[in-house]
Design a protein around this motif. Sequence first.
Motif: not given
Length: 259
Positions: A42-50, A90-104
């Motif tokens: 998801a991080a490497d896909d330029p089309a993904v913003r969120v 895994a949790i740390e990588q989510l925490y430092r994910f470069p794009k905005p993240t939302i937990a539903l």
Amino acid sequence: MQKELYLEKDGAIATIVINRADQRNAFSLDMFKLLPSLLTEAADDPAVRVLIVKGVDDRAFSTGADIKEFMDNRLSQSKAKNYNDHALAAIEQLYRFPKPTIALIRKLAIGGGLELAMSCDFRIASSDSKFGITAARLGIIYNLRSTKRLMNVIGPVKTKELLYTGKLIKAEEAVELGIIQQLHEGDAANAAALDFAHELSTVSSTAMHGNKKVIQAIIDGTQSEDAEMAELILDSFESDDYKEGIQAFLEKREPNFTR
């Protein structure tokens, strides 16, 4: 064979789906091992913003690590270290994910499930949700990084209360503590998370990614701009997003950010 964790993409929005509803979306060790590759995709896909993280249905966001595995995978120091290394990475990588993240969050975000949610930038929940860290009921000491993330949001006294007692709190209290940013009835939480993701997907990715880095640096203890941070900020003034933003302002229209 059913995928217990998978990535969906719909235009600018990617979603990681936790798909073990019968186990209230408890994470297995294999799922913790898989999560980093999905995040990287998801991080490497330029089309993904969120990025949205959610459970497959309304029964649970996640109740954390699958306790049924603990006798085999977490009953000694060496086994616990191996397990924890994978889970925390895994949790740390989510925490430092470069794009905005939302937990539903629907119904339950407990233990490692709350860890996952607290690693996202924003948390949107249904009003019937409950939250907690139940490590004390298992005789486990909660890890430092996740404790710090929780404490940064709710403060040391409330963190002590949750960790010492292992109790669950209701959604209304989670809002008061700052754990939840938006609370909605039932399926309206799903719609709200998607609406917010669409809103975030329309703004400048240059600004979002850069601001996330700046905020993270402050959380990590940075007191002043180093050369790398200064360059990041100044580079934004030469970006296509900046040029489009200025042009849109002058033309009195909404900007069309394409990155």
